[in-house]
Design a protein around this motif. Sequence first.
Motif, mmCIF file in Angstrom:
data_model
loop_
_atom_site.group_PDB
_atom_site.id
_atom_site.type_symbol
_atom_site.label_atom_id
_atom_site.label_comp_id
_atom_site.label_asym_id
_atom_site.label_seq_id
_atom_site.Cartn_x
_atom_site.Cartn_y
_atom_site.Cartn_z
ATOM 1 N N UNK A 234 0.830 -1.209 0.000
ATOM 2 C CA UNK A 234 0.000 0.000 0.000
ATOM 3 C C UNK A 234 0.863 1.257 0.000
ATOM 4 N N UNK A 235 1.953 1.233 0.773
ATOM 5 C CA UNK A 235 2.851 2.390 0.804
ATOM 6 C C UNK A 235 3.509 2.622 -0.557
ATOM 7 N N UNK A 236 3.953 1.539 -1.201
ATOM 8 C CA UNK A 236 4.591 1.677 -2.506
ATOM 9 C C UNK A 236 3.593 2.132 -3.561
ATOM 10 N N UNK A 237 2.366 1.640 -3.474
ATOM 11 C CA UNK A 237 1.337 2.050 -4.423
ATOM 12 C C UNK A 237 1.056 3.537 -4.294
ATOM 13 N N UNK A 238 0.973 4.034 -3.073
ATOM 14 C CA UNK A 238 0.675 5.455 -2.882
ATOM 15 C C UNK A 238 1.839 6.322 -3.352
ATOM 16 N N UNK A 239 3.074 5.829 -3.243
ATOM 17 C CA UNK A 239 4.217 6.619 -3.693
ATOM 18 C C UNK A 239 4.366 6.563 -5.213
ATOM 19 N N UNK A 240 3.841 5.517 -5.842
ATOM 20 C CA UNK A 240 3.925 5.409 -7.296
ATOM 21 C C UNK A 240 2.959 6.373 -7.978
ATOM 22 N N UNK A 241 1.942 6.809 -7.251
ATOM 23 C CA UNK A 241 0.947 7.711 -7.824
ATOM 24 C C UNK A 241 1.493 9.124 -8.040
ATOM 25 N N UNK A 242 2.514 9.513 -7.296
ATOM 26 C CA UNK A 242 3.079 10.856 -7.425
ATOM 27 C C UNK A 242 4.583 10.745 -7.647
#
Length: 78
Positions: free
Chosen positions: A51-59
């Motif tokens: 989840x953390x990596x997914x949220x950082x991939x968005x920006x």
Amino acid sequence: MVQTVGVWGNNLAIRIPKTIPFIEKGQKVELTVKDNVIQISPLKKRRSMAELLQSSADTEHPALLVDFGPDVGEEVLP
């Protein structure tokens, strides 16, 4: 809301009504006692690494946007 203190095993217990919106079965909470007041606070859910990596991939990360100039000296890779 008035509740009666009961016993659950060797512990004191108070029933929490289902109508309280932010507490659900199995959720972890923190009990804080200060000046004879008991406060129950829900713990925030810890996000998984995915989840953390997914949220950082968005920006885009701000450090990736910085231009440090041309490579010089021994830092140039062959």
